[in-house]
Scaffold this motif. Structure first.
Motif, PDB file in Angstrom:
ATOM      1  N   LEU A  38       0.828  -1.206   0.000  1.00 26.34           N
ATOM      2  CA  LEU A  38       0.000   0.000   0.000  1.00 26.34           C
ATOM      3  C   LEU A  38       0.866   1.260   0.000  1.00 26.34           C
ATOM      4  O   LEU A  38       0.572   2.236  -0.696  1.00 26.34           O
ATOM      5  N   PHE A  39       1.943   1.230   0.765  1.00 30.43           N
ATOM      6  CA  PHE A  39       2.841   2.385   0.819  1.00 30.43           C
ATOM      7  C   PHE A  39       3.524   2.601  -0.534  1.00 30.43           C
ATOM      8  O   PHE A  39       3.617   3.728  -1.022  1.00 30.43           O
TER       9      PHE A  39
ATOM     10  N   PHE B 272      -3.145  -0.407  12.326  1.00 30.38           N
ATOM     11  CA  PHE B 272      -2.221  -1.535  12.457  1.00 30.38           C
ATOM     12  C   PHE B 272      -1.895  -1.710  13.939  1.00 30.38           C
ATOM     13  O   PHE B 272      -1.250  -0.865  14.544  1.00 30.38           O
ATOM     14  N   ILE B 273      -2.348  -2.814  14.522  1.00 28.48           N
ATOM     15  CA  ILE B 273      -2.072  -3.127  15.926  1.00 28.48           C
ATOM     16  C   ILE B 273      -1.166  -4.347  15.980  1.00 28.48           C
ATOM     17  O   ILE B 273      -1.491  -5.401  15.418  1.00 28.48           O
TER      18      ILE B 273
ATOM     19  N   MET C  97       7.131   4.695   7.802  1.00 27.57           N
ATOM     20  CA  MET C  97       6.024   4.765   6.847  1.00 27.57           C
ATOM     21  C   MET C  97       4.850   5.541   7.435  1.00 27.57           C
ATOM     22  O   MET C  97       4.251   6.397   6.765  1.00 27.57           O
ATOM     23  N   ALA C  98       4.512   5.267   8.700  1.00 25.97           N
ATOM     24  CA  ALA C  98       3.384   5.946   9.335  1.00 25.97           C
ATOM     25  C   ALA C  98       3.641   7.442   9.493  1.00 25.97           C
ATOM     26  O   ALA C  98       2.705   8.254   9.435  1.00 25.97           O
TER      27      ALA C  98
ATOM     28  N   ASP D  88      -2.030   4.116  10.709  1.00 26.80           N
ATOM     29  CA  ASP D  88      -2.075   4.450  12.133  1.00 26.80           C
ATOM     30  C   ASP D  88      -1.584   3.246  12.922  1.00 26.80           C
ATOM     31  O   ASP D  88      -2.177   2.162  12.857  1.00 26.80           O
ATOM     32  N   LEU D  89      -0.487   3.417  13.663  1.00 25.86           N
ATOM     33  CA  LEU D  89       0.171   2.313  14.367  1.00 25.86           C
ATOM     34  C   LEU D  89      -0.142   2.315  15.853  1.00 25.86           C
ATOM     35  O   LEU D  89      -0.273   3.378  16.470  1.00 25.86           O
ATOM     36  N   ALA D  90      -0.207   1.124  16.424  1.00 23.14           N
ATOM     37  CA  ALA D  90      -0.282   0.982  17.877  1.00 23.14           C
ATOM     38  C   ALA D  90       0.446  -0.294  18.279  1.00 23.14           C
ATOM     39  O   ALA D  90       0.264  -1.341  17.650  1.00 23.14           O
TER      40      ALA D  90
END
Length: 365
Positions: free
Chosen positions: A147-148, A158-159, A177-178, A185-187
């Motif tokens: 996707l990137f 994205f978890i 990337m984020a 969106d990262l966690a």
């Protein structure tokens, strides 16, 4: 060792055919204390065509004999000149430990694939939720990289869950990337912080409250999950309890599915017959010049093994695609679980592990 010749230009190359099988390791990267990424080129300098989230099966030359093991590709098809697998040294896995200890640049391995149906290409959506734990991050990384690379505006939450911050695979690359695009969106959720490093993120194990805080709109998303079986069960329980539409939940697993439907295939397309209990059948192994009488309820792989023929196989229930063979004539009932594409079926290929002969069948083995 001498340097490997520079690969040809892409327009001089052809797609990799796993009948050629051999891949050569060209790079090994350490990701965490017990995880490495192995990058491979095709020995004949062909390029790779697959969908993000698919896997390959390697034939590993173990001391006790060859062993087939399946690994998800962490690379993206948007970078087609090489493929990469990211391997974690699991406590009980002899094969993964062998990979980490023995595969180096120049190592050549037989490989089959790519195969698999765990990919967002099969479930297009505007918003996704990727949930992973441990080395289950690899298919999510492949899809995120894709996707990137293509610049496709898709909302991804994205978890990822890990034992500690230092065990988060691909952390730096994902955070880069984020930081560059608003769509990722990262966690991170860790069970315990590192002793010498502060941690201000989520701690413990994923639960319904964490999911609600991290991704409040998860009910609107297509969910992809990968990790240890107990982790995926926890995620399923959370979603089920919330009333989530489980038709939009997808997980990667190399265990046998709970159920599945088969299809009878021949060169003319689907037919209506089913294997009959006690009915006689015959399999002609054209390449070996051997014939075997059997029952319609026997699989082609089972009979091949009984008469001493070697058809490479790994999962044995139609997921990995390793046992793909060409059907030359006759009809089979094939109850596969994503290990073969419709195009391959149309070309006359079947999976020996889940194909049962209807009467007389001839295969190129």
């Amino acid at each position: 060792m001498p340097l490997r010749p520079r690969p040809k230009h892409l327009d001089e190359m052809r797609p990799w055919n796993d009948k050629a099988q051999v891949l050569e390791c060209v790079q090994v990267l350490t990701e965490t204390r017990d995880v490495k990424t192995f990058s491979f080129l095709a020995a004949d300098d062909s390029w790779f065509r697959y969908t993000p989230g698919q896997f390959v099966t390697f034939e590993l030359p173990m001391p006790g004999g060859a062993m087939l093991r399946t690994y998800t590709l962490s690379s993206s098809p948007s970078r087609p000149l090489s493929v990469s697998v990211t391997v974690k040294a699991q406590n009980a896995s002899v094969a993964s430990r062998w990979m980490l200890d023995n595969v180096k640049p120049g190592t050549q391995l037989k490989a089959y694939g790519p195969a698999g149906i765990f990919t967002f290409h099969n479930h297009p959506a505007d918003k996704y939720l990727f949930i992973s734990a441990g080395s289950g991050i690899t298919p999510m990384m492949s899809m995120t990289r894709y996707l990137f690379d293509v610049g496709q505006k898709t909302d991804v939450s994205f978890i990822h869950c890990a034992r500690s911050p230092s065990d988060i695979i691909f952390r730096s690359e994902l955070e880069r990337m984020a930081a560059r695009v608003p769509d990722i969106d990262l966690a991170w959720i860790v069970e315990q912080p590192d002793p010498l490093d502060g941690w201000t993120g989520f701690k413990g194990r994923i639960n319904a409250l964490m999911l609600e805080l991290i991704t409040p709109d998860y009910q609107e998303r297509e969910v992809f999950c990968c990790g240890p079986a107990i982790f995926m069960q926890t995620v399923r329980d959370i979603l089920n309890a919330s009333g989530f539409d489980m038709n939009r939940y997808h997980e990667e697993s190399f265990s046998a599915p709970v159920d599945g439907e088969g299809a009878l295939v021949d060169s003319a397309g689907p037919l209506e017959a089913l294997p009959q209990e006690g009915a006689a059948a015959k399999i002609i192994f054209r390449g070996s010049g051997v014939e075997a009488d059997c029952l319609e309820t026997d699989t082609i792989l089972k009979i091949a093994k009984e008469i001493g023929l070697n058809i490479p196989s790994a999962c044995t229930f139609g997921v990995c695609g390793t046992c793909r063979v060409e059907k030359l004539s006759g009809e089979v009932h094939m109850a596969h679980n994503g290990g073969i594409s419709e195009d391959e079926i149309a070309e006359g290929f079947i999976l020996a592990c889940c194909s049962r002969p209807i009467g007389r069948v001839e295969v190129d083995v």
